[in-house]
Design an enzyme around this catalytic site. Structure first.
Site, PDB file in Angstrom:
ATOM      1  N   CYS A 108       0.822  -1.212   0.000  1.00  0.00           N
ATOM      2  CA  CYS A 108       0.000   0.000   0.000  1.00  0.00           C
ATOM      3  C   CYS A 108       0.855   1.260   0.000  1.00  0.00           C
ATOM      4  O   CYS A 108       0.681   2.151  -0.813  1.00  0.00           O
ATOM      5  CB  CYS A 108      -0.934   0.011   1.204  1.00  0.00           C
ATOM      6  SG  CYS A 108      -2.167  -1.282   1.112  1.00  0.00           S
ATOM      7  N   HIS A 109       1.772   1.331   0.950  1.00  0.00           N
ATOM      8  CA  HIS A 109       2.563   2.556   1.046  1.00  0.00           C
ATOM      9  C   HIS A 109       4.035   2.263   1.186  1.00  0.00           C
ATOM     10  O   HIS A 109       4.825   3.117   1.599  1.00  0.00           O
ATOM     11  CB  HIS A 109       2.063   3.428   2.197  1.00  0.00           C
ATOM     12  CG  HIS A 109       0.603   3.714   2.089  1.00  0.00           C
ATOM     13  ND1 HIS A 109      -0.337   2.965   2.759  1.00  0.00           N
ATOM     14  CD2 HIS A 109      -0.077   4.601   1.348  1.00  0.00           C
ATOM     15  CE1 HIS A 109      -1.545   3.412   2.440  1.00  0.00           C
ATOM     16  NE2 HIS A 109      -1.416   4.395   1.595  1.00  0.00           N
ATOM     17  N   GLY A 110       4.446   1.002   0.906  1.00  0.00           N
ATOM     18  CA  GLY A 110       5.858   0.687   0.776  1.00  0.00           C
ATOM     19  C   GLY A 110       6.626   0.429   2.067  1.00  0.00           C
ATOM     20  O   GLY A 110       7.842   0.637   2.096  1.00  0.00           O
TER      21      GLY A 110
END
Lengths: 188, 411
Positions: free
Chosen positions: A152-154
């Site tokens: 999702c956001h690494g």
């Protein structure tokens, strides 16, 4: 001017009426707050939700290097049977490299204080915004630290589930668990 | 003089007259929507308030009908939506209008916001009018977010998880707040149930705030493309028939485009993953919100810190509340602000770039690009606007609206 009994607004001493106004207002405020509370608390988890049973998992079939996902309280729980290399990699990381410093040992200790480095049990929910990180199934991207990677956001987690890179603030959460025997673990 | 305005109207119909004497709704309509003096120089950007209102009514109408067939339960929600699509008479139409209506409502409102920014409609004495508009925008975002959860597909579930988890960034009480929002330990049936209740409630709150927005609008009247106040009857025309017709025309054109999507490409703006039933154990490879949230999503991800990202995202909207005081220029319309005009267009490009950043995975050059675009967004509001008002030399304003309009005709 400031004769006693003058209504509020003058410069005189507080009158009986002032006192009654403040006292009534304060009591009304308390009443409104007390009435509001049930409405707010009503949205908190209900008794049946809170009573969600713990789960017992037989870990004997999980081979070294394998991992499974079980559902507990509506959330995925990762159970990984770590390889000696995984354990060595996790234990050799200097604390200074960890955004949320925690020893590997502390993360593989059950509620009876017994350490089982081969079993890593944690809630499979990214501590950033709640996605399920990849890496628990074969073939999935384990990220740069060979543990888990949140698409999702690494956020990237290591072989101990500790945050190493990305926006997540803390390590993957370890639930309360207890090994009832070498093969049976109770989560919750 | 404005003889048509100010004197109470006389109604020939006895019934209307009888009612109006006791409840002056007809006088109100007459005053606010018929004779209401409106600047004569509106361009088509001034259609979008009316268009947004029409979309709001359409969303409520289709939503009420959909609610009669929808079941807010984790085991039945997905199937009940499929049933609406396949079995319920015209259910597909109601759902496609509602789904695409959300997108087109946001399109109308984004253009409406751009209009307000470009022509300085937020400046004195319309600051509260603007703030009420930002409140409507926030309520719309909350409503749209909760509506997107209802079909209980993969994007519904994971969108709900990510967005509610934003609140866990709040120090100390964050986790308790998230548990309270969920009514449990994860997004689950209690969450779906309450989101349905609130999704049904909030549109009516929006109607109430829109009413306040209109009341505030009618105190000083509309701004106009020149940004100067009407100075007399030569500068205005009655709202009806001039702008009822112009708004009506704009609404019809807008609805044609809207109908094109609703009938021929109903899923174009949606996401295929939402036709996969929600699965709490598998996160889709690539979570994206609906297109209208992408710029804010990009801002959230641009900051490599959880709390920081959340603050930046909410800050991006909070900054709109204080826009009337950040902009120090007294000239309203960008037509007379030679520098601001260009920076306003750069901001539009910047927000579109943020949208693309939000649509793409947080990797590679999208990360630095979203960071630069985020910085520019805040730079525009917090640095550029206060300074520009001081150093920019505006063009001379025309003496009156009539003067400018008639000169334009002649030239």
């Amino acid at each position: 001017m400031a004769t006693s009994g003058n209504p509020a607004g003058g410069h005189g001493d507080p009158t009986r009426r002032d006192f009654l106004m403040v006292a009534t207002g304060a009591l009304g405020g308390v009443g409104i707050a007390a009435t509001a509370w049930p409405f707010i608390n009503n949205l908190n988890p209900a008794a049946d939700t809170l009573a969600l049973a713990s789960v017992e998992v037989n870990v004997a079939p999980i081979q070294v290097g394998q991992a499974i996902t079980v559902k507990w309280r509506g959330k995925p729980v990762f159970i990984r049977h770590r390889t000696p290399e995984d354990i060595k990699a996790a234990e050799s990381v200097p604390m200074s490299q960890l955004p949320d410093p925690q020893t590997d040992n502390a993360r593989v200790t059950d509620s009876a204080k017994k350490v089982r480095p081969q079993w890593l049990i944690m809630i499979g929910v990214c501590t950033h915004l709640g996605c399920v990180p990849l890496g628990n199934r074969p073939g999935q991207d384990k990220g740069p630290f060979d543990g888990w990677y949140c698409p999702c956001h690494g956020s990237a987690y290591d072989t101990s589930g500790r945050i190493r890179q990305g926006p997540a603030p803390t390590n993957l959460v370890i639930p309360e668990y207890l090994f009832l025997s070498d093969a049976l673990v109770r989560i919750g | 003089m404005a003889s048509s305005h100010g004197t109470p109207p006389v109604f020939n119909n006895k019934v209307i007259s009888w009612i109006d004497h006791r409840l002056p709704i007809f006088s109100y309509i007459e005053k606010e929507y018929h004779t209401f003096p409106t600047p004569r120089n509106f361009n088509y950007f001034w259609n979008f308030g009316a268009i947004a209102t029409v979309m709001l009514v359409l969303m409520i109408a289709t939503g009420v009908v959909l609610a009669t067939n929808y079941t807010p339960h984790v085991l039945m929600a997905f199937d009940s939506v499929e049933r609406i699509d396949r079995d319920v008479p015209q259910g597909w139409l109601m759902r496609d209008l509602h789904m695409n209506g959300a997108s087109f409502f946001f399109i109308a409102v984004y253009i409406h916001i751009f209009r307000g920014m470009y022509y300085g409609s937020y400046k004195a004495p319309r600051e509260l009018l603007w703030i009420l508009g930002v409140v409507i925008f926030l309520l719309m975002m909350a409503t749209a977010f909760m509506g997107y959860v209802l079909p209980w597909g993969q994007m519904s579930f994971w969108g709900a998880t990510v967005i509610t988890n934003l609140f866990s960034a709040i120090p100390v009480v964050g986790d308790s707040i998230v548990t309270w929002l969920w009514g449990g330990f994860s997004v689950d049936n209690p969450t779906l149930n309450r989101f349905f209740a609130l999704h049904y409630l909030l549109p009516f709150v929006i109607v109430a705030v829109v009413a306040l927005h209109v009341v505030a609008l009618h105190v000083h009247g509309s701004n106009n493309p020149l940004g100067i106040d009407p100075k007399g009857p030569q500068d205005t025309v009655p709202f009806h028939p001039y702008y009822t017709m112009k708004d009506g025309f704009g609404v019809v054109v807008f609805l044609i485009v809207f109908a094109g999507f609703a009938f021929f490409a109903p899923d174009y703006m949606g996401h295929p993953d939402n036709y996969v039933p929600a699965n709490p154990l598998v996160t889709p490879e690539h979570i994206v919100p609906e297109w209208y949230f992408l710029p804010y999503y990009a801002i959230l991800r641009a900051v490599p810190d959880k709390l920081g990202g959340v603050i930046a995202m909410f800050g991006a909207i909070a900054v709109l509340f204080v826009l009337p005081w950040l902009d120090t220029s007294r000239v309203r319309s960008a037509s007379f602000r030679p520098i601001y005009k260009w920076f306003m267009l750069v901001l539009v490009v910047d927000v579109i770039v943020l949208g693309f950043c939000g649509a793409n995975p947080p990797a590679g050059f999208w990360i630095p690009l979203s960071q630069v675009a985020t910085l520019y967004y805040f730079f525009h509001f917090l640095v550029l606007l206060p300074i520009l008002g001081k150093i920019e030399r505006p063009l001379p304003l025309p003496p009156s609206i009539a003067d400018a309009v008639l000169k334009n005709k002649a030239g």
